[in-house]
Design a protein around this motif. Structure first.
Motif, PDB file in Angstrom:
ATOM      1  N   ARG A   1      -4.744   5.268  -3.720  1.00 52.16           N
ATOM      2  CA  ARG A   1      -5.004   5.954  -2.326  1.00 52.16           C
ATOM      3  C   ARG A   1      -4.601   7.171  -2.408  1.00 52.16           C
ATOM      4  O   ARG A   1      -4.579   8.111  -1.544  1.00 52.16           O
ATOM      5  CB  ARG A   1      -3.951   5.188  -1.361  1.00 52.16           C
ATOM      6  CG  ARG A   1      -2.774   5.403  -1.332  1.00 52.16           C
ATOM      7  CD  ARG A   1      -1.926   4.688  -0.008  1.00 52.16           C
ATOM      8  NE  ARG A   1      -0.507   5.206   0.038  1.00 52.16           N
ATOM      9  CZ  ARG A   1       0.107   5.033   1.455  1.00 52.16           C
ATOM     10  NH1 ARG A   1      -0.657   4.963   2.228  1.00 52.16           N
ATOM     11  NH2 ARG A   1       1.309   5.705   1.390  1.00 52.16           N
TER      12      ARG A   1
ATOM     13  N   PHE B   1      -4.727   2.815   4.099  1.00 55.99           N
ATOM     14  CA  PHE B   1      -5.533   2.999   2.837  1.00 55.99           C
ATOM     15  C   PHE B   1      -7.149   3.539   3.089  1.00 55.99           C
ATOM     16  O   PHE B   1      -7.546   2.873   3.928  1.00 55.99           O
ATOM     17  CB  PHE B   1      -5.551   1.707   2.199  1.00 55.99           C
ATOM     18  CG  PHE B   1      -6.477   1.394   0.685  1.00 55.99           C
ATOM     19  CD1 PHE B   1      -5.757   1.643  -0.383  1.00 55.99           C
ATOM     20  CD2 PHE B   1      -7.663   1.337   0.856  1.00 55.99           C
ATOM     21  CE1 PHE B   1      -6.438   1.486  -1.605  1.00 55.99           C
ATOM     22  CE2 PHE B   1      -8.527   0.938  -0.248  1.00 55.99           C
ATOM     23  CZ  PHE B   1      -7.740   1.410  -1.575  1.00 55.99           C
TER      24      PHE B   1
ATOM     25  N   LEU C   1       0.818  -1.235   0.116  1.00 58.58           N
ATOM     26  CA  LEU C   1      -0.036   0.047   0.031  1.00 58.58           C
ATOM     27  C   LEU C   1       0.921   1.273   0.050  1.00 58.58           C
ATOM     28  O   LEU C   1       0.344   2.562  -0.316  1.00 58.58           O
ATOM     29  CB  LEU C   1      -1.034   0.157   0.922  1.00 58.58           C
ATOM     30  CG  LEU C   1      -1.868  -1.171   1.194  1.00 58.58           C
ATOM     31  CD1 LEU C   1      -2.723  -1.162   2.536  1.00 58.58           C
ATOM     32  CD2 LEU C   1      -2.700  -1.193  -0.007  1.00 58.58           C
TER      33      LEU C   1
END
Length: 501
Positions: A486, A390, A341
């Motif tokens: 994101r 996220f 992420l």
């Protein structure tokens, strides 16, 4: 090109079709009064709550026809007395198909409507207590407000209301279906108290105006389904809160509204008194924002959070011996989250130590804090820490990605077969609610991911879709897509944003 096409096709399928395999006020200069009940430009009627019942019985169609599109709340808490006083401005839309000659509005049965006004003009109302498990007391205070002109389908009205009362812990709805008192109190722990305020909102305690047909815990999963539908229906609503908390002695530390933390600013009333006995008020303001797929929740903590050395976790707890376990568990999980992420989290994980059933709202986790082995704690912490890395306004991604990370953690720690078994067990639960039609060509029923209101879809089905995408495009492509997405900011409000990345 093949991988990009496959990704687009699967994203479109996930968005559109069920898949068969696969929940400021500034501080007053002095005193404990945040507002007067007649503070509006024109006074609002201060009459006592009506005890009369509606002449014409209320229908479920009337209750279900209101959608709340804005909340602007002035909330005054007196924790020593478990009391709440609210001046609420809210906008409702007739989302039904017929004009509404009256509005039906609900609060917890422990609260009482005091007055309503439309454009500063007082409105009459009648009141009744009805049974429903949308509130922990098992009942709601329902006001029926006649209108001079019916509210047409699609039209909106902005109202003002005052209400007040007490919110104490209640397990009534669970006890009446046979739950032991201790079990009921572990599930229904909402209350206003000196040691902390916890108000989870629709489905737990109705501390703000709402409306819905009665639902009951004994009716399968109906209560949870209705809670999900209310979240979806009101996701675009705007919310604003001005909060004042009375206190004696040490001031409360912070408030958390809809998952967002704001420190409380304290004003002591009499600086000459000893701190232990000096009264005061503490205030916080939460600016207007879009509600999103959640209910209105409010927590007030009496002490400052303790932060881990890496500032990744901030926990409000007196079990300080547990924090090293959480720090060690987070250190185990971090490499996975950074790999998938991004290098840095978006925020810290706020944990409020609360015995009983856990509650989460993005990076806020309300759950018991215990000193346990970090290896045993890590699997349950993966989901919460993913919310720190996220976020998405699309619920199937906001909850689906944490579910995917949990599967990936299981794969890393116990092997791919363990992850596949876990995935299959979840898919089996999905299959029970999303059966296949007789000719097996399409799903007979179900929810698309974008409009999903049930957890089995926006968590289980979403994780299954993401796992499938991983198997088609590979780890690197999906990692890149998640990391680009994101950073999308408000652009993620477009349901096709993830498909494009």
């Amino acid at each position: 090109m093949k991988n990009r096409l496959a990704l687009c096709v699967l994203c479109a399928l996930a968005a559109a079709l069920p898949l068969t395999a696969l929940a400021q006020a500034t501080a007053p200069a002095s005193g404990t009064v945040l507002f007067e009940r007649n503070q509006s430009a024109a006074p609002v009627d201060k009459k006592e709550p009506s005890v009369a019942k509606p002449v014409v019985p209320v229908t479920d169609a009337e209750r279900n026809s209101l959608t709340f599109t804005a909340y602007d709340l002035d909330v005054h808490l007196a924790p020593e007395k478990a009391q709440l006083v609210v001046h609420a401005r809210f906008t409702v839309r007739n989302s039904g198909t017929k004009p509404l000659p009256r509005l039906v509005l609900q609060l917890s049965s422990s609260l009482h409507w005091e007055s309503f006004a439309l454009q500063k003009s007082p409105l009459t109302f009648s009141e009744d207590v009805i049974d429903t498990d949308a509130d922990h007391t098992g009942k709601v205070q329902e006001a029926v407000v006649p209108l001079a002109q019916p509210l047409a389908p699609g039209a909106t009205l902005e109202l003002e209301a005052f209400y007040s009362g007490e919110v104490r812990q209640s397990g009534n709805r669970l006890e009446r279906i046979g739950a032991p008192v201790e079990q009921a109190s572990r599930a229904d722990w909402d209350r206003i108290a000196p040691e902390g305020t916890a108000l989870r909102g629709f489905g737990d305690v109705l501390w703000y105006p709402t409306a819905a047909a009665p639902v009951f815990l004994g009716d399968g999963a109906k209560l949870f389904q209705v809670a999900g539908q209310v979240k979806r229906q009101q996701a675009a609503a705007t919310v604003r809160l001005r909060l004042t908390v009375e206190y004696v002695g040490d001031a409360p530390d912070a408030a958390y509204f809809c998952g967002v933390r704001e420190p409380l600013t304290a004003v002591q009333e009499n600086a000459e008194l000893p701190v232990a006995s000096a009264p005061g008020v503490a205030t916080a303001t939460f600016p207007s924002r879009t509600l999103g797929f959640r209910v209105l929740s409010l927590f007030v903590t009496d002490r400052a959070a303790t932060t881990t050395a890496d500032h990744l976790i901030a926990a409000v707890t007196d079990r300080y011996d547990a924090l090293p376990s959480y720090a060690a568990a987070a250190a185990k999980v971090e490499p996975l989250l950074k790999d998938w992420l991004g290098a840095e989290p978006l925020a810290a994980l706020n944990i409020l130590d609360q015995d009983g059933q856990p509650f989460e709202d993005d990076s806020l986790l309300v759950a018991p804090v215990r000193a346990i082995d970090p290896a045993a704690l890590a699997p349950s912490l993966v989901h919460s820490l993913t919310h720190v890395w996220f976020r998405s306004s699309q619920e199937w991604l906001d909850e689906g990605v944490p579910q995917l990370m949990s599967l990936l953690w299981l794969e890393r720690s116990e092997g791919r077969e363990a992850a596949l078994r876990q995935l299959q067990s979840k898919v089996n639960a999905l299959a029970l609610v999303e059966p296949v039609s007789a000719d097996s060509s399409a799903a007979a029923q179900g929810q698309s991911l974008i409009e999903a209101t049930d957890e089995v879809y926006y968590r289980t089905k979403a994780a299954d879709v993401l796992w499938m995408l991983r198997s088609i495009v590979g780890d690197d492509a999906l990692k890149h897509a998640l990391q680009v997405y994101r950073k999308a900011g408000k652009d993620d409000e477009d349901p096709e944003a993830f498909q494009r990345v």
